[in-house]
Write an enzyme that holds these catalytic residues in place. Structure first.
Site, PDB file in Angstrom:
ATOM      1  N   ASP A 389      -8.706  -4.655  -7.322  1.00 58.94           N
ATOM      2  CA  ASP A 389      -7.900  -4.998  -6.151  1.00 58.94           C
ATOM      3  C   ASP A 389      -7.599  -6.497  -6.163  1.00 58.94           C
ATOM      4  OD1 ASP A 389      -6.698  -5.227  -3.675  1.00 58.94           O
ATOM      5  OD2 ASP A 389      -8.511  -4.796  -2.522  1.00 58.94           O
ATOM      6  N   GLU A 426      -2.111 -10.576   1.391  1.00 56.14           N
ATOM      7  CA  GLU A 426      -2.381  -9.219   1.870  1.00 56.14           C
ATOM      8  C   GLU A 426      -3.789  -9.121   2.422  1.00 56.14           C
ATOM      9  OE1 GLU A 426      -3.862  -4.982   1.341  1.00 56.14           O
ATOM     10  OE2 GLU A 426      -4.614  -6.885   0.588  1.00 56.14           O
ATOM     11  N   ALA A 537       0.603   5.730  -4.780  1.00 49.97           N
ATOM     12  CA  ALA A 537      -0.153   6.593  -5.685  1.00 49.97           C
ATOM     13  C   ALA A 537      -1.134   5.745  -6.471  1.00 49.97           C
ATOM     14  CB  ALA A 537       0.794   7.327  -6.631  1.00 49.97           C
ATOM     15  N   SER A 630       1.524  21.086  29.260  1.00 51.35           N
ATOM     16  CA  SER A 630       2.122  22.096  28.385  1.00 51.35           C
ATOM     17  C   SER A 630       2.698  21.434  27.130  1.00 51.35           C
ATOM     18  CB  SER A 630       3.239  22.849  29.117  1.00 51.35           C
ATOM     19  OG  SER A 630       3.933  23.695  28.224  1.00 51.35           O
TER      20      SER A 630
END
Length: 752
Positions: A389, A426, A537, A630
């Site tokens: 990472d 990030e 992915a 509902s």
């Protein structure tokens, strides 16, 4: 500043187009009757420019064949030589290197996009640590200040010591309380069942299960004045595997770094909702968004052993509270017996600083639809070396860029424009991607086709893992059927075959599992705020047999190139497979004449989600009846969506693809469908999470939740003081969801 409309290299890119425009102008000057013919020629005949007289399938085969495992390995080695912490010179130098190489690869335009954001660093002269003090205030134990360097990295400087980014400064001292994973349910167990208060205490929690920022938020709500995080062997040490460097397990001194923010999609804490550029208005630090209010610090399990071994108070409530240390896991508060006078003290001196960060943005202009953008992005900044990472992902992005560049040099451009992004910061709250998307939000909402995320390529080597919008289900299934599986025992079989067998869907029989998008990565702003179809992915572990959270060396100094080469992917066949999946997704999205989105898959998912949230609500049948709650309207809207989606797909099958106007109309309907699920008002208390169908869980940012507005309204509703108000909020959220699904269905109807 990135500008998708810049005309650099325009002679090559637009020469053919300009010739036709000149002809078109002449024709229009003579008569308007040739307008339709001109448009047909513009959209259809120049297709050779995009493909170089090569078919779609042939061009894709050439693109995939160009991807090389040895290149990915070489790039990973290069990207992991030094630390690349956001805001540092090392990371800026890497940005410039990537910028130059992307230009060499053949992209039309590559730029550095900078922002000035709030970051957090440890104080070099006053290190952070935890101590045990006696009744006289003397330290009798203190935690390690740093990790032992891995072999071969002893002389590397600029390794940031373990810390919790954005922790405030402070030196609280007091009794310790063990809070398991610090989940919402863990604090409920302590407070409601065990009658143990965390108010005024320092809490210690083990990493795993939920995002660390949620853990800190829960501790704050419980009244804690400080928090210690550690990696327990039960969660970060796989039996029969040695610790690094002899295996891929976490050593006792290894520590997970990470931010402890609760931004909820806001981006830079000082400029929420707006880009942190030179002209931005910045809040005072006291009004910053998402910052924790209590000191937080991470430690390794060797140090945690010392803090937990003499804990007093009741025993853990059940076995799920026991980890892998040789301690009783008593809850506290405080120590037992002869140690009862000892206290825990935190020494946190980290600071925040507005710091410049740099994204790298590369553009490969489309030949036929240059105003439609397919984006591939992944981050570059790392806590230390980033062997997995993020650099396993950055290396794959680099190779995908190289392959597309090779095709471009042969005259084979994509139909649509492809944007490539190397995001910064990030790890500090998805700041690089969020600030860039904020700056270009109007353009992206108008032109964004899809965003494919490319963080870590591997978190294991067992099977494929995919998270994406239902619009991409068919795309992913189809392309994985065309790719060869890298898994042992599946020689000659497709990636789809091995994925389906190893990770079957719990919802759809005979299909591989695809998970919902949560957050914790750079797709967040594109999907949750802007409504751009997104997916990701990577290769993952066997979650059935490998119970550890993530991979053991996550965010530690031991996440090195050698970790990948020795233990995870020696031949880089899994990296190559991930490159093929990510690259093929981008290729299809950028080159398919009809966008490869399937709105019927969305209809199936909506039905499943509506059933699920209804079943949750029916755990309270009496209240549902008493307050006249509902779900009929929501089910009706889902049925309408299903009917409209079916009719849309039928029209799509009958579409005359040689008609550029009809083609553009239907492609736009597909492209804008995800946007139709966006509510500009956002979710309650989370205005930057605007997707009504999906959002990160309020209790775990990493996990995705469906119909999040309804789910949050129902959560713990039995304990709400004002039951009538709580159930009215459920009713309101059902109404919002109903409107949104019905409105989305309207966008798929045949254009009048």
């Amino acid at each position: 500043m990135w500008n998708a409309l810049q005309d650099r290299d325009s002679a090559e890119v637009l020469g053919h187009r300009q010739r036709w425009l000149r002809v078109g102008t002449l024709v229009l000057a003579l008569t308007g009757t040739f307008l339709i013919g001109f448009l047909f020629g513009w959209f259809i005949k120049p297709s050779n420019e995009a493909t170089g007289n090569v078919s779609h399938s042939g061009m894709k085969k050439e693109f995939l064949h160009e991807l090389k495992a040895e290149n990915i390995k070489k790039f990973l080695y290069n990207f992991t030589r030094t630390p690349h912490l956001a805001g540092t010179q090392n990371n800026f130098e890497l940005a410039k290197q990537i910028h130059d190489q992307w230009k060499e690869f053949g992209l039309d335009l590559v730029e550095l996009s900078h922002y000035d954001v709030l970051l957090s660093y440890p104080n070099k002269t006053h290190p952070n640590y935890i101590s045990i003090i006696n009744e006289d205030g003397n330290e009798i134990f203190k935690t390690s200040l740093s990790e032992q360097p891995p072999p071969g990295y002893e002389n590397i400087s600029d390794v940031v010591p373990p810390y919790s980014a954005f922790s405030p400064q402070g030196t609280p001292e007091g009794d310790l309380v063990y809070v398991n994973y610090a989940r919402t349910e863990d604090f409920f167990k302590l407070e409601r069942e065990m009658k143990i208060s965390c108010s005024g205490k320092i809490v210690i929690a083990r990493y795993g299960k939920v995002f660390r920022g949620n853990m800190v938020k829960n501790a704050q709500l419980a009244g804690a004045k400080g928090m210690i995080l550690y990696s327990d062997p039960a969660d970060y040490f796989v039996p029969a595997v040695k610790s690094y460097p002899d295996g891929w397990n976490l050593p006792g001194g290894g520590v997970q770094r990470g931010n402890v923010l609760n931004l909820n999609g806001a981006g830079d804490p000082l400029t929420p909702g707006y880009p942190a550029n030179e002209h931005a208005y910045r809040h005072e630090l006291t009004n910053a968004v998402g910052l924790p209010s209590i000191p937080v610090h991470p430690i390794g399990y060797d140090d945690a052993q010392k803090l937990l071994e003499h804990m007093g108070g009741p025993a853990p409530p059940d076995s799920s509270w026991k980890g892998g240390l040789k301690v009783p896991y008593n809850v506290g508060p405080g120590f037992a017996g002869n140690f009862s006078t000892q206290k825990v003290k935190m020494h946190i001196h980290s600071y925040t600083k507005v710091t410049r960060i740099y994204n790298v943005i590369g553009t490969l202009k489309g030949a036929l639809e240059p105003d439609r953008y397919v984006i591939l992005g992944g981050h570059r900044d790392a806590w230390v070396f980033g062997g997995i990472d993020p650099q396993s992902g950055a290396a794959v992005v680099h190779e995908i860029v190289r392959s597309f560049g090779t095709l471009k040099k042969k005259g084979r451009r994509p139909r649509r424009t492809i944007l490539f992004a190397s995001w910064d910061a990030e790890e500090f709250g998805l700041l690089g991607s969020t600030e860039w998307a904020e700056e270009h939000s109007r353009l992206l909402q108008e032109r964004g086709v899809a965003y494919i995320n490319a963080d870590s390529s591997i978190e294991g080597n067992y099977t494929l893992r995919v998270d994406c919008t239902p619009l991409m289900y068919s795309l992913v299934y189809n392309l994985t059927k065309e790719l060869q599986s890298p898994d042992e025992g599946f020689e000659g079989k497709s990636l789809y075959d091995s994925w389906k067998e190893k990770s079957p869907s719990p919802e759809f029989i005979g299909m591989p599992r695809i998970s919902k998008l949560g957050s914790g990565n750079d797709f967040e702003v594109f999907f949750q705020r802007l409504g751009i179809a997104s997916g990701r992915a990577r290769y993952t572990k066997n979650w059935k047999t490998n119970k550890v959270s993530s991979y053991p060396l996550y965010h530690s100094v031991y996440e090195t190139y050698e970790l990948v080469v020795k233990f995870y992917d020696p031949t880089f066949k899994y990296h190559l497979t991930v490159a093929q999946v990510r690259g093929a997704m981008v290729f299809e999205l950028a080159n398919s004449i009809v966008l490869p989105f399937d709105c019927q898959s969305y209809a199936v998912a909506l039905k499943k989600y509506a059933d699920t949230i209804y079943n949750i609500s029916m755990k309270h049948p009496q209240e549902m009846k008493a307050y006249m709650i509902s779900f009929d309207s929501l089910f009706s809207a889902v049925n309408n969506f299903t009917d409209v989606a079916s009719k849309f797909n039928q029209r799509l099958q009958e579409l005359d693809k040689s008609n550029p106007i009809l083609l553009r109309i239907m492609n736009d309907q597909l492209m804008y469908l995800e946007r139709a699920f966006i509510d500009p008002l956002g979710l309650p208390g989370r205005p930057f999470y605007r997707h009504i169908i999906y959002a990160p869980s309020s209790h775990n940012k990493y996990a995705g939740e469906s119909f999040p507005g309804i789910y949050d309204a129902l959560f713990d509703i039995s304990s709400k003081v004002n039951a009538s108000k709580a159930w009215n909020e459920v009713k309101r959220q059902i109404s919002i969801a109903t409107f949104t699904v019905q409105a989305a269905a309207e966008t798929l109807r045949e254009v009048a």
